[in-house]
Design a protein around this motif. Structure first.
Motif, PDB file in Angstrom:
ATOM      1  N   ALA A 110       0.830  -1.210   0.000  1.00  0.00           N
ATOM      2  CA  ALA A 110       0.000   0.000   0.000  1.00  0.00           C
ATOM      3  C   ALA A 110       0.863   1.259   0.000  1.00  0.00           C
ATOM      4  O   ALA A 110       0.568   2.234  -0.707  1.00  0.00           O
TER       5      ALA A 110
ATOM      6  N   HIS B  87       2.700   2.996  -3.318  1.00  0.00           N
ATOM      7  CA  HIS B  87       1.974   3.897  -4.213  1.00  0.00           C
ATOM      8  C   HIS B  87       2.290   5.359  -3.940  1.00  0.00           C
ATOM      9  O   HIS B  87       2.162   6.203  -4.833  1.00  0.00           O
TER      10      HIS B  87
ATOM     11  N   LEU C 124      -6.783  -4.538  -0.235  1.00  0.00           N
ATOM     12  CA  LEU C 124      -5.455  -4.526  -0.852  1.00  0.00           C
ATOM     13  C   LEU C 124      -5.474  -4.939  -2.320  1.00  0.00           C
ATOM     14  O   LEU C 124      -4.504  -4.696  -3.038  1.00  0.00           O
TER      15      LEU C 124
ATOM     16  N   GLU D 149      -6.880  -3.878  -5.079  1.00  0.00           N
ATOM     17  CA  GLU D 149      -6.632  -2.816  -6.060  1.00  0.00           C
ATOM     18  C   GLU D 149      -5.208  -2.296  -5.950  1.00  0.00           C
ATOM     19  O   GLU D 149      -4.563  -1.996  -6.973  1.00  0.00           O
ATOM     20  N   ARG D 150      -4.679  -2.222  -4.727  1.00  0.00           N
ATOM     21  CA  ARG D 150      -3.296  -1.758  -4.537  1.00  0.00           C
ATOM     22  C   ARG D 150      -2.303  -2.732  -5.167  1.00  0.00           C
ATOM     23  O   ARG D 150      -1.274  -2.318  -5.697  1.00  0.00           O
TER      24      ARG D 150
ATOM     25  N   THR E  96      -2.540  -2.468  -9.121  1.00  0.00           N
ATOM     26  CA  THR E  96      -2.021  -1.212  -9.686  1.00  0.00           C
ATOM     27  C   THR E  96      -0.643  -0.848  -9.121  1.00  0.00           C
ATOM     28  O   THR E  96      -0.235   0.308  -9.216  1.00  0.00           O
ATOM     29  N   LEU E  97       0.067  -1.813  -8.569  1.00  0.00           N
ATOM     30  CA  LEU E  97       1.366  -1.535  -7.948  1.00  0.00           C
ATOM     31  C   LEU E  97       2.363  -0.947  -8.950  1.00  0.00           C
ATOM     32  O   LEU E  97       3.142  -0.049  -8.626  1.00  0.00           O
TER      33      LEU E  97
END
Length: 250
Positions: A115, A118, A179, A181-182, A185-186
């Motif tokens: 997280a 980002h 988590l 989506e995190r 899209t990391l």
């Protein structure tokens, strides 16, 4: 060589950390996020970071709010606080001229590392060890207290010999954290390491993270290791693997 440091948390109290400094010129710099209530001096954090430093990667490991030598009350923290304080740790290192390219997280700290990445533009790669797919996985540590927390707002929580206070804000925050989506899209290389016999955070968590992640992604099985990496050479082995894997991104 170790350097004692302090830096401000996202909420104000000062956090205590140790920078494990390589001998000679550093290949790169990183930040380590520890597990749920473990602290910077737990075997996983201590041994992995020292191994990385021995391999030329300097690492900052730090105590989260109210743990170890850090100021504040652990009960005032949350998963969101842990993420924000990991970002603050990266910013602190960057401000001292040690640009952080690598984030490493163990267990609950692995979720936080994903997280936090980002909001860390300098970070080029993330490595996680025995991490849960969702932060709410930690609820199994205190599920017997949930009813009391919801009714009274807090409850005493004992973990690893520590007497802590678990508050409703932590429970609510960790339940709201998603988590997936995190992970998706990391947009950074991700290394997952997990023991197939981990009885605390099951191997299915690694499968879920791996499936949600985009390439480049890598998985290494830490066969024979326990969740806390307390066995002989378990943490050092993980450190050596991270060191080799991270080389192109430093």
């Amino acid at each position: 060589m170790s350097e004692q440091v302090t830096f401000p948390s996202a909420t104000g109290p000062m956090l205590a950390g140790v920078v494990d400094v390589p001998e000679g010129e550093a290949r790169g710099w990183g930040v380590f996020a520890h597990g749920f209530t473990l602290g910077k001096d737990c075997p996983a954090a201590n041994r992995m970071c020292k191994q990385l430093a021995a391999d030329g990667i300097g690492m900052l490991r730090f105590d989260n709010l109210g743990l170890g030598h850090s100021e504040g009350d652990w009960g005032d923290g949350s998963f969101s606080n842990k993420v924000h304080d990991t970002v603050k740790a990266v910013e602190f290192m960057n401000e001292t001229g040690r640009e952080v390219k690598l984030l490493v997280g163990h267990s609950f700290g692995g979720s936080a590392a994903i997280a936090a990445a980002h909001d860390c533009p300098t970070v080029e790669a993330v490595a996680i060890v025995a991490a849960p797919f969702q932060p709410a996985h930690v609820e199994h540590n205190y599920d017997a207290l949930i009813h009391r927390i919801q009714e009274e707002g807090e409850a005493p929580f004992h973990a690893g010999g520590k007497a802590l206070t678990l508050k409703r804000q932590f429970v609510d925050d960790v339940r709201e954290a998603d988590l997936r989506e995190r992970i998706t899209t990391l947009r950074r290389p991700l290394l997952l390491m997990h023991s197939p016999t981990d009885n605390t955070v099951g191997i299915d968590n690694a499968s879920d993270i791996f499936q949600a992640a985009r390439h480049p992604r890598s998985f290494v099985s830490l066969e024979g290791a326990n969740h806390l990496l307390t066995g002989k050479n378990q943490a050092a082995r993980a450190g050596r693997i991270i060191s080799a894997w991270a080389d192109p991104y430093l």
